[in-house]
Design an enzyme around this catalytic site. Structure first.
Site, PDB file in Angstrom:
ATOM      1  N   ARG A  27      -5.873   1.072  -5.384  1.00 33.06           N
ATOM      2  CA  ARG A  27      -5.489  -0.287  -5.014  1.00 33.06           C
ATOM      3  C   ARG A  27      -4.676  -0.980  -6.104  1.00 33.06           C
ATOM      4  NH1 ARG A  27      -8.716  -2.744  -1.103  1.00 33.06           N
ATOM      5  NH2 ARG A  27      -8.530  -4.716  -2.167  1.00 33.06           N
ATOM      6  N   TRP A  80      -7.776  -7.200 -10.499  1.00 32.87           N
ATOM      7  CA  TRP A  80      -6.340  -7.483 -10.312  1.00 32.87           C
ATOM      8  C   TRP A  80      -6.241  -8.973 -10.599  1.00 32.87           C
ATOM      9  CZ3 TRP A  80      -1.749  -5.280  -8.180  1.00 32.87           C
ATOM     10  CH2 TRP A  80      -0.863  -6.160  -7.580  1.00 32.87           C
ATOM     11  N   GLY A 107     -11.537 -12.431  -4.679  1.00 33.23           N
ATOM     12  CA  GLY A 107     -11.207 -13.653  -3.942  1.00 33.23           C
ATOM     13  C   GLY A 107     -10.773 -14.755  -4.879  1.00 33.23           C
ATOM     14  N   GLU A 494      15.064   0.539   6.645  1.00 32.83           N
ATOM     15  CA  GLU A 494      14.497   1.246   5.494  1.00 32.83           C
ATOM     16  C   GLU A 494      13.359   2.195   5.854  1.00 32.83           C
ATOM     17  OE1 GLU A 494      12.889  -1.331   2.484  1.00 32.83           O
ATOM     18  OE2 GLU A 494      11.926  -2.601   3.967  1.00 32.83           O
ATOM     19  N   LYS A 609       8.792   1.334  -4.956  1.00 31.58           N
ATOM     20  CA  LYS A 609       8.108   0.039  -4.796  1.00 31.58           C
ATOM     21  C   LYS A 609       8.645  -0.996  -5.772  1.00 31.58           C
ATOM     22  CE  LYS A 609       5.049  -2.659  -2.959  1.00 31.58           C
ATOM     23  NZ  LYS A 609       5.487  -3.198  -1.654  1.00 31.58           N
TER      24      LYS A 609
END
Ligand code: F6R
Length: 614
Positions: A27, A80, A107, A494, A609
């Site tokens: 992730r 994150w 959160g 794409e 990315k």
């Protein structure tokens, strides 16, 4: 925000926590940590071993090997960063003043600033910059001998989104999970239990999972898991038998990350607004906290981005011009550096980049800064290059996006730019309170409306199936519908490698219309807007050339009945909200065309990315 694991059972907790964190690595994260309730040693008080790393899980594993904590209850987290930099201190788990309560959290706690102030006044000492740290302190403040009751009382005070795993040294056989607006499951093993934000974490251990509902709390003891509401009412949770392998679980059961991420659109839109917007349209950004007076100095807005982010810039340009009455220019960041500067210290430069690392965009940021503009990065990645180098940052809070093609981050960009436009409109006194309230009400309705579009995936899939036989597409719209058309066309080309381009409805008859025939379909954005009638005329022009038309129309508008080949009916909404809803539909459409053509949706050829070369 990122990955949560909790364990209570007969095995040693540490290896289970670390293996689970390894499985959550996909992730993306910036730091990691675990807390293990140490097995009691004769004569010594209960203690907890807490280990953190501001690097990867492998670094955490190396550190733990030196400590070797033993115990059967523990929690772990990959972080994150959203509030506070990715540092050792900010890594989870977080604890209270006395090291008795341990918490990991995903959160955003909207009211953390006021809770933190209140707790500090009551004598609580904070060590991190995170919103999460208010949770253990709030539980501590409510603790009167019953950990579960204290958790419930604390959570009643929290607004926003949370998935939490928690334990206390005061209750060494109790692991608690709770959720609101963020996912959390309880895994049921043989004499052992797990709490996880993502089934991936626990898939090798158990296939039996309780899915917690909104505002529910799971109290896990060696006897079992009991689920209740914050008021203490027992609920019967949904028991699911999961048959996924690790790779399916990482995708949440979806065949591709892109589909999973499109399905996270509603949450991404809600998170981008969370804690930033009042009913009367006042907007606050934490990392871009200029006073009204400071912000009023900026008389012009420059928006820089590439690809999908440039399309978001075009929408931002429109909203800023329309609502705030300020000159706004969306510019291709790669072109910008070679143009003659016509801006200066009264320019606000908005740098739009989900990754925060795009080389072309970074050059634009640096140039804007050098030429005296105030820069703000609108990005999904905390402490990314753009966030660090710009004067301020507005975070998307969309969560990790793994599919190469941007989907949910585009939608979060639109919301963030709308909020910025509202803020500018307010400080420049260019918008009435009534209009602000209308816009806020419309934006607030978007998460539910997005869910409504996602529920109609089968309808979109059927359309995609029908249109997948064509090799060329034109997308057309006016106003905000034009950048939406550009983005719809980019998404299609794409991931499906089918030629598609976007043009304004007005531009159509100045050239592109020559392309049209029965083999050249047009996707027309005709939802309610000040230019919707003009789009209806354009569709008539297209149909007269025999081109098939798929028109996006607003419910109740029958002007294209019997005219367009296909109509996809969208809910009534403000033009700004429709831009989000239409984009979700077009993302799903592109996705299903690509799948129909057998393409590698998550990793399209020749694309990356994050494009870190100019
Ligand atoms: C398309 C896409 C790209 C990016 C572009 C900029 O789906 O993802 O066009 O939008 O490469 O990337 P960021 O936003 O990371 O600067």
């Amino acid at each position: 925000m990122c990955g949560i694991i909790g364990y209570l059972g007969e095995r040693e907790a540490t290896p289970v926590l670390l293996e689970s964190l390894k499985r959550l690595e996909y992730r993306g994260y910036d730091s990691a940590g675990v807390a293990v309730l140490e097995a009691p040693k004769p004569g010594s008080p209960i203690s907890t071993s807490i280990t953190k790393s501001e690097a990867k899980v492998d670094d955490l594993i190396a550190k733990i090997q030196a400590i070797k904590p033993t115990g059967h209850l523990g929690i772990g987290h990959t972080r994150w960063a959203t509030h506070g930099r990715p540092t050792y201190i900010n890594a989870h788990p977080h604890t209270d003043c006395h090291g008795r309560i341990f918490v990991v959290h995903n959160g955003i706690i909207e009211n953390f600033a006021e809770l933190r102030e209140e707790l500090q006044k009551a004598g609580h000492e904070f060590t991190s910059e995170t919103d999460t740290e208010v949770v253990p302190h709030l539980i501590e403040a409510n603790y009167k001998g019953d950990f579960l009751a204290a958790v419930r009382a604390a959570l009643k005070r929290i607004r926003g989104a949370y998935a939490l795993a928690m334990f206390s040294t005061e209750d060494p056989e109790l692991l608690i999970g709770a959720r609101l607006n963020a996912p959390l499951v309880v895994g049921l093993g043989e004499q052992e239990f797990y709490i996880a934000s993502d089934i991936t974490a626990i898939i090798p251990y158990t296939k039996r999972v309780l899915v917690l509902g909104e505002g529910e709390v799971a109290a896990v003891t060696p006897l079992g898991a009991e689920v209740s509401t914050l008021d203490g009412t027992t609920v019967k949770p949904k028991l699911v038998h999961v048959d996924w392998d690790v790779s399916q679980a990482q995708k949440g059961g979806y065949p591709h990350f892109m589909l999973k991420e499109i399905n996270e659109a509603s949450e991404a839109v809600a998170n981008a607004m969370r804690g930033r917007l009042t009913d009367d349209g006042s907007v606050t950004f934490r990392e871009f906290a200029l006073t009204d007076e400071e912000l009023r100095r900026y008389r012009e807005v420059l928006l820089l981005g590439m690809g999908t982010s440039r399309h978001a810039a075009l929408i931002g340009e429109h909203a800023i011009e329309d609502w705030a009455g300020l000159p706004a220019r969306a510019v291709d960041a790669a072109e910008f550096r070679y143009r003659r500067p016509t801006f200066g210290p009264d320019t606000l430069a908005v740098i739009i980049t989900q990754s925060g690392e795009t080389a072309d965009t970074m050059v634009g940021l640096h140039q804007a800064k050098e030429r005296g503009a105030l820069t703000v990065a609108v990005t999904n990645v905390f402490a990314s290059s753009a966030a660090r180098d710009a004067d301020g940052a507005i975070y998307l809070h969309a969560g990790p996006e793994i599919g190469v093609a941007s989907s949910k981050t585009f939608l979060a960009h639109l919301v963030s730019l709308y909020l910025l436009a509202l803020r500018l409109a307010t400080v420049h006194g260019r918008i009435s309170l009534e209009r602000r309230q209308e816009l806020v009400a419309s934006l607030r309705a978007v998460p539910d409306q997005v869910r409504g579009i996602l529920d109609r995936e089968q309808e979109i899939k059927t359309l995609a199936h029908r249109y997948s036989k064509y090799r060329n597409f034109l997308y057309t719209g006016r106003g905000l519908g034009y950048p939406v058309a550009l983005e719809g066309a980019l998404k299609l080309k794409e991931i499906s490698y089918v030629h598609a381009e976007g043009v304004t409805g007005g531009e159509l008859k100045h050239g592109p219309i020559a392309l049209l025939d029965a083999k050249f379909p047009v996707i027309a954005i005709c939802t309610a807007s000040p230019t919707a009638e003009k789009m209806v005329s354009n569709v008539h022009e297209i149909v007269a050339r025999d081109a098939p038309v798929l028109a996006l129309v607003t419910e109740g508008d029958d002007s294209l009945d019997g005219v367009a080949t296909d109509r996809f009916v969208m809910p009534a909404a403000e033009e700004a909200a429709s831009a989000i809803l239409n984009s979700v539909m077009l993302q799903l459409f592109a996705y299903h065309v690509a799948v129909e053509l057998g393409q590698d949706v998550d990793q399209p050829r020749n694309l990356a990315k994050s494009v870190t070369v100019e």
